[in-house]
Design a protein around this motif. Structure first.
Motif, PDB file in Angstrom:
ATOM      1  N   THR A   1     -32.363 -14.103  61.480  1.00  0.00           N
ATOM      2  CA  THR A   1     -31.187 -12.971  61.520  1.00  0.00           C
ATOM      3  C   THR A   1     -31.467 -11.990  60.581  1.00  0.00           C
ATOM      4  OG1 THR A   1     -30.007 -14.297  60.035  1.00  0.00           O
ATOM      5  CG2 THR A   1     -29.733 -15.118  62.243  1.00  0.00           C
TER       6      THR A   1
ATOM      7  N   ASP B   1     -28.670  -2.966  65.597  1.00  0.00           N
ATOM      8  CA  ASP B   1     -28.775  -4.420  66.537  1.00  0.00           C
ATOM      9  C   ASP B   1     -27.896  -4.256  67.886  1.00  0.00           C
ATOM     10  OD1 ASP B   1     -29.720  -6.884  66.314  1.00  0.00           O
ATOM     11  OD2 ASP B   1     -27.737  -7.608  66.172  1.00  0.00           O
TER      12      ASP B   1
ATOM     13  N   ILE C   1     -23.281 -14.383  58.334  1.00  0.00           N
ATOM     14  CA  ILE C   1     -24.644 -13.537  58.209  1.00  0.00           C
ATOM     15  C   ILE C   1     -24.337 -12.426  57.331  1.00  0.00           C
ATOM     16  CG2 ILE C   1     -26.306 -12.159  59.409  1.00  0.00           C
ATOM     17  CD1 ILE C   1     -26.101 -14.234  61.609  1.00  0.00           C
TER      18      ILE C   1
ATOM     19  N   ARG D   1     -20.989 -14.544  62.321  1.00  0.00           N
ATOM     20  CA  ARG D   1     -21.227 -13.252  62.192  1.00  0.00           C
ATOM     21  C   ARG D   1     -20.964 -12.621  60.710  1.00  0.00           C
ATOM     22  NH1 ARG D   1     -22.094  -8.877  65.749  1.00  0.00           N
ATOM     23  NH2 ARG D   1     -22.015  -6.916  64.776  1.00  0.00           N
TER      24      ARG D   1
ATOM     25  N   LEU E   1     -30.204  -9.716  65.791  1.00  0.00           N
ATOM     26  CA  LEU E   1     -30.183 -10.096  64.421  1.00  0.00           C
ATOM     27  C   LEU E   1     -28.811 -10.591  63.955  1.00  0.00           C
ATOM     28  CD1 LEU E   1     -32.547  -7.326  63.038  1.00  0.00           C
ATOM     29  CD2 LEU E   1     -32.950  -9.744  63.357  1.00  0.00           C
TER      30      LEU E   1
END
Length: 204
Positions: free
Chosen positions: A156, A71, A92, A89, A79
């Motif tokens: 994502t 990424d 995710i 972050r 993503l």
């Protein structure tokens, strides 16, 4: 770069989807880690795929590590949020860890059933791992709620991870009615399945 992996591994699929979404060129080399003649240990001493071979000959292992690295290579289809937004972050990455945890438990059940003779299989072990699968799916469903995507309105890495987990369960455990139990996950997966990156990596 060269990606070593299989067409059925959900962890490999995750990396292949990230490569496709990021529009990164990468050679894909098939490897069956379960046959005696496998040479995966030459690249990854843990004997696992995916394994990403770098231009300098070094190897990167673990799908979560590889996906996060890929990424950073191009701004196309980000993503993960920038490091400055550490809470988003981390959220995710928690989605990814939960999805991978469901897979880990499912893989252990499959190995128990396929590598051990029926009389050697542990029903208690299988039940324990399947409980993790079902509880993990329930947690994913609860977290998703009515959101369009795992992290809200944007696609994502969380969606990639969850999509790979759901796709693999349908492939290896068709008897699990996760669609009926969690219609919001089914709705998400059906949307993800329309993306070219998912269509081109269906396990087979």
């Amino acid at each position: 770069m060269k990606l070593i992996g299989s067409l059925t591994s959900p962890y490999v699929r995750k990396v292949r989807i990230v490569l496709a979404e990021k529009k990164l060129d990468c050679v894909f080399e098939l490897e069956n880690v379960w046959v005696p003649e496998t040479t995966i240990q030459l690249a990854n001493p843990l004997g696992k795929v995916p394994c990403l071979m770098m231009e300098d000959g070094s190897a990167m292992i673990d799908s979560r590590v590889i996906a996060e690295y890929l990424d950073t290579l191009t701004p196309v289809c980000k993503l993960l949020p920038a490091n400055g937004n550490s809470r988003e972050r981390a959220d995710i990455k928690c989605w990814e860890a939960l999805a991978d945890g469901v897979l880990d438990a499912g893989v252990l059940v499959r190995l128990e059933r396929t590598l051990r003779a029926p009389e050697q299989q542990s029903a208690a072990w299988i039940e324990r791992q399947m409980s993790k699968v079902h509880l993990g799916l329930a947690a994913l469903s609860q977290r998703l709620g009515e959101s369009a995507y795992c992290a809200g309105i944007h696609y994502t890495l969380a969606d990639v991870a969850v999509g790979c987990a759901l796709g693999w369960l349908s492939f290896r455990f068709p008897e699990i009615d996760w669609r009926g139990a969690h219609p919001n996950l089914a709705k998400l997966y059906d949307k993800l399945a329309e993306r070219p990156s998912f269509k081109d990596t269906v396990p087979q």
